[in-house]
Design a protein around this motif. Structure first.
Motif, PDB file in Angstrom:
ATOM      1  N   PRO A 121      -0.032  -2.736   2.505  1.00  0.00           N
ATOM      2  CA  PRO A 121      -0.457  -1.929   3.640  1.00  0.00           C
ATOM      3  C   PRO A 121       0.392  -0.663   3.776  1.00  0.00           C
ATOM      4  O   PRO A 121       1.499  -0.624   3.314  1.00  0.00           O
ATOM      5  CB  PRO A 121      -0.269  -2.878   4.815  1.00  0.00           C
ATOM      6  CG  PRO A 121       0.767  -3.871   4.377  1.00  0.00           C
ATOM      7  CD  PRO A 121       0.558  -4.033   2.900  1.00  0.00           C
TER       8      PRO A 121
ATOM      9  N   GLU B 189      -7.367   4.881  -2.444  1.00  0.00           N
ATOM     10  CA  GLU B 189      -6.166   4.071  -2.348  1.00  0.00           C
ATOM     11  C   GLU B 189      -5.907   3.364  -3.676  1.00  0.00           C
ATOM     12  O   GLU B 189      -6.824   2.789  -4.273  1.00  0.00           O
ATOM     13  CB  GLU B 189      -6.338   3.017  -1.252  1.00  0.00           C
ATOM     14  CG  GLU B 189      -5.142   2.085  -1.093  1.00  0.00           C
ATOM     15  CD  GLU B 189      -5.365   1.026  -0.032  1.00  0.00           C
ATOM     16  OE1 GLU B 189      -4.498   0.159   0.135  1.00  0.00           O
ATOM     17  OE2 GLU B 189      -6.441   1.056   0.609  1.00  0.00           O
TER      18      GLU B 189
ATOM     19  N   GLU C  72      -9.237   2.747  -5.684  1.00  0.00           N
ATOM     20  CA  GLU C  72     -10.525   2.657  -5.009  1.00  0.00           C
ATOM     21  C   GLU C  72     -10.805   3.970  -4.287  1.00  0.00           C
ATOM     22  O   GLU C  72      -9.973   4.455  -3.516  1.00  0.00           O
ATOM     23  CB  GLU C  72     -10.524   1.525  -3.978  1.00  0.00           C
ATOM     24  CG  GLU C  72     -10.690   0.144  -4.573  1.00  0.00           C
ATOM     25  CD  GLU C  72     -10.833  -0.919  -3.499  1.00  0.00           C
ATOM     26  OE1 GLU C  72     -11.049  -2.076  -3.852  1.00  0.00           O
ATOM     27  OE2 GLU C  72     -10.732  -0.580  -2.293  1.00  0.00           O
TER      28      GLU C  72
ATOM     29  N   GLN D 243     -18.580  -3.526  -1.681  1.00  0.00           N
ATOM     30  CA  GLN D 243     -17.659  -3.840  -0.587  1.00  0.00           C
ATOM     31  C   GLN D 243     -16.335  -4.350  -1.139  1.00  0.00           C
ATOM     32  O   GLN D 243     -16.316  -5.199  -2.026  1.00  0.00           O
ATOM     33  CB  GLN D 243     -18.268  -4.909   0.318  1.00  0.00           C
ATOM     34  CG  GLN D 243     -19.513  -4.469   1.079  1.00  0.00           C
ATOM     35  CD  GLN D 243     -19.167  -3.544   2.231  1.00  0.00           C
ATOM     36  OE1 GLN D 243     -18.094  -3.639   2.821  1.00  0.00           O
ATOM     37  NE2 GLN D 243     -20.085  -2.650   2.573  1.00  0.00           N
ATOM     38  N   SER D 244     -15.247  -3.851  -0.612  1.00  0.00           N
ATOM     39  CA  SER D 244     -13.922  -4.319  -1.010  1.00  0.00           C
ATOM     40  C   SER D 244     -12.979  -4.197   0.172  1.00  0.00           C
ATOM     41  O   SER D 244     -12.785  -3.108   0.719  1.00  0.00           O
ATOM     42  CB  SER D 244     -13.385  -3.498  -2.189  1.00  0.00           C
ATOM     43  OG  SER D 244     -12.075  -3.900  -2.528  1.00  0.00           O
ATOM     44  N   ARG D 245     -12.431  -5.326   0.597  1.00  0.00           N
ATOM     45  CA  ARG D 245     -11.444  -5.347   1.684  1.00  0.00           C
ATOM     46  C   ARG D 245     -11.971  -4.640   2.943  1.00  0.00           C
ATOM     47  O   ARG D 245     -11.253  -3.898   3.600  1.00  0.00           O
ATOM     48  CB  ARG D 245     -10.121  -4.741   1.226  1.00  0.00           C
ATOM     49  CG  ARG D 245      -9.475  -5.516   0.089  1.00  0.00           C
ATOM     50  CD  ARG D 245      -8.263  -4.850  -0.515  1.00  0.00           C
ATOM     51  NE  ARG D 245      -8.596  -3.555  -1.066  1.00  0.00           N
ATOM     52  CZ  ARG D 245      -8.161  -2.401  -0.542  1.00  0.00           C
ATOM     53  NH1 ARG D 245      -7.376  -2.402   0.522  1.00  0.00           N
ATOM     54  NH2 ARG D 245      -8.494  -1.253  -1.092  1.00  0.00           N
ATOM     55  N   GLY D 246     -13.257  -4.855   3.233  1.00  0.00           N
ATOM     56  CA  GLY D 246     -13.841  -4.327   4.456  1.00  0.00           C
ATOM     57  C   GLY D 246     -14.226  -2.866   4.417  1.00  0.00           C
ATOM     58  O   GLY D 246     -14.536  -2.290   5.464  1.00  0.00           O
ATOM     59  N   ARG D 247     -14.240  -2.260   3.228  1.00  0.00           N
ATOM     60  CA  ARG D 247     -14.626  -0.845   3.135  1.00  0.00           C
ATOM     61  C   ARG D 247     -15.659  -0.666   2.039  1.00  0.00           C
ATOM     62  O   ARG D 247     -15.751  -1.463   1.105  1.00  0.00           O
ATOM     63  CB  ARG D 247     -13.394   0.042   2.869  1.00  0.00           C
ATOM     64  CG  ARG D 247     -12.713  -0.230   1.548  1.00  0.00           C
ATOM     65  CD  ARG D 247     -11.302   0.346   1.496  1.00  0.00           C
ATOM     66  NE  ARG D 247     -11.271   1.784   1.653  1.00  0.00           N
ATOM     67  CZ  ARG D 247     -11.143   2.624   0.626  1.00  0.00           C
ATOM     68  NH1 ARG D 247     -11.073   2.177  -0.617  1.00  0.00           N
ATOM     69  NH2 ARG D 247     -11.091   3.920   0.839  1.00  0.00           N
TER      70      ARG D 247
ATOM     71  N   ILE E 131      -4.733   0.263  -5.556  1.00  0.00           N
ATOM     72  CA  ILE E 131      -4.715  -1.140  -5.163  1.00  0.00           C
ATOM     73  C   ILE E 131      -3.411  -1.789  -5.635  1.00  0.00           C
ATOM     74  O   ILE E 131      -2.952  -1.565  -6.749  1.00  0.00           O
ATOM     75  CB  ILE E 131      -5.915  -1.893  -5.744  1.00  0.00           C
ATOM     76  CG1 ILE E 131      -7.202  -1.217  -5.270  1.00  0.00           C
ATOM     77  CG2 ILE E 131      -5.900  -3.356  -5.336  1.00  0.00           C
ATOM     78  CD1 ILE E 131      -7.324  -1.085  -3.779  1.00  0.00           C
TER      79      ILE E 131
END
Length: 223
Positions: A223, A217, A210, A123-127, A219
């Motif tokens: 945003p 994406e 990631e 899990q990383s940043r909600g994904r 990192i």
């Protein structure tokens, strides 16, 4: 010499000392490779011959393979091994061994050894993450790692630091970075390790992409 080309060669550290200069321009036959350049430099400078197997070659700030063909105006750097006082920093394509960095910093004056292992998590940043892809500007990254290790060792008397970071594709559970820091006392060992990982994340040109179920994406771009 038919169709000559001129390249600029930069020398650093032990190579610079043994050659007695920090750079020179060489005229070479068109089509000369990195390996051919090294042969020419070794012919001109006996001191380089004994170092040759330890050297990396950067062409225009990118690590080059022996078969790479050079071109007019190229900037070539001969890069000797880089290290902090512990003698172990760098980038690796193969899996990392925490014991290797721990052994590198062990010495009779070390009352404490602190290690850190960074692992690819699901899990990383909600994904959900499937894999990470690490890319580095190798020559600069290894030089910066060495500088960080050396600066920490100078700032914390009696400390030693070793750092290894993976590059390439890593799966969940793979080890991405390991470091070890030793010092006469535990507080200084913890301080050295913490300073090392924080500076690594801010200063070393290693990039992480990631890749997950919903896309990929880089990192750090926001945003």
């Amino acid at each position: 010499m038919l169709n000559p080309m001129r390249v600029r060669v930069l020398y650093f550290a032990v190579v610079r000392e043994r050659v007695g200069r920090d750079q020179e321009e060489l005229d070479l036959p068109s089509g000369t490779t990195v390996a051919g350049l090294l042969e020419e430099i070794a012919r001109r400078h006996d001191a380089v011959a004994g170092l040759r197997r330890h050297l990396q070659v950067a062409r225009n700030q990118e690590i080059a393979r022996p078969e790479t063909v050079l071109e007019e105006g190229d900037e070539i750097a001969l890069i000797p091994p880089v290290s902090g006082g512990a003698g172990l920093v760098g980038l690796r394509e193969e899996p990392l061994d925490l014991g290797e960095v721990a052994r590198a910093v062990a010495h009779e004056g070390a009352g404490g050894i602190v290690t850190f292992t960074g692992v690819v998590r699901r899990q990383s940043r909600g994904r959900n993450v499937e894999r990470l892809e690490y890319e580095a500007y190798r020559a600069m990254a290894e030089a910066r790692l060495a500088a960080i290790a050396t600066e920490i060792e100078r700032a914390i008397p009696g400390s030693r630091v070793a750092i290894l970071h993976r590059v390439g594709t890593l799966r969940v559970g793979d080890v991405a970075v390991i470091l070890a820091a030793s010092a006469p006392h535990r507080a200084e060992a913890f301080e050295a390790a913490r300073e090392c990982i924080e500076r690594l994340k801010k200063e070393v040109p290693i990039w992480k992409k990631e890749v997950g179920e919903d896309g990929e994406e880089w990192i750090g771009l926001g945003p």
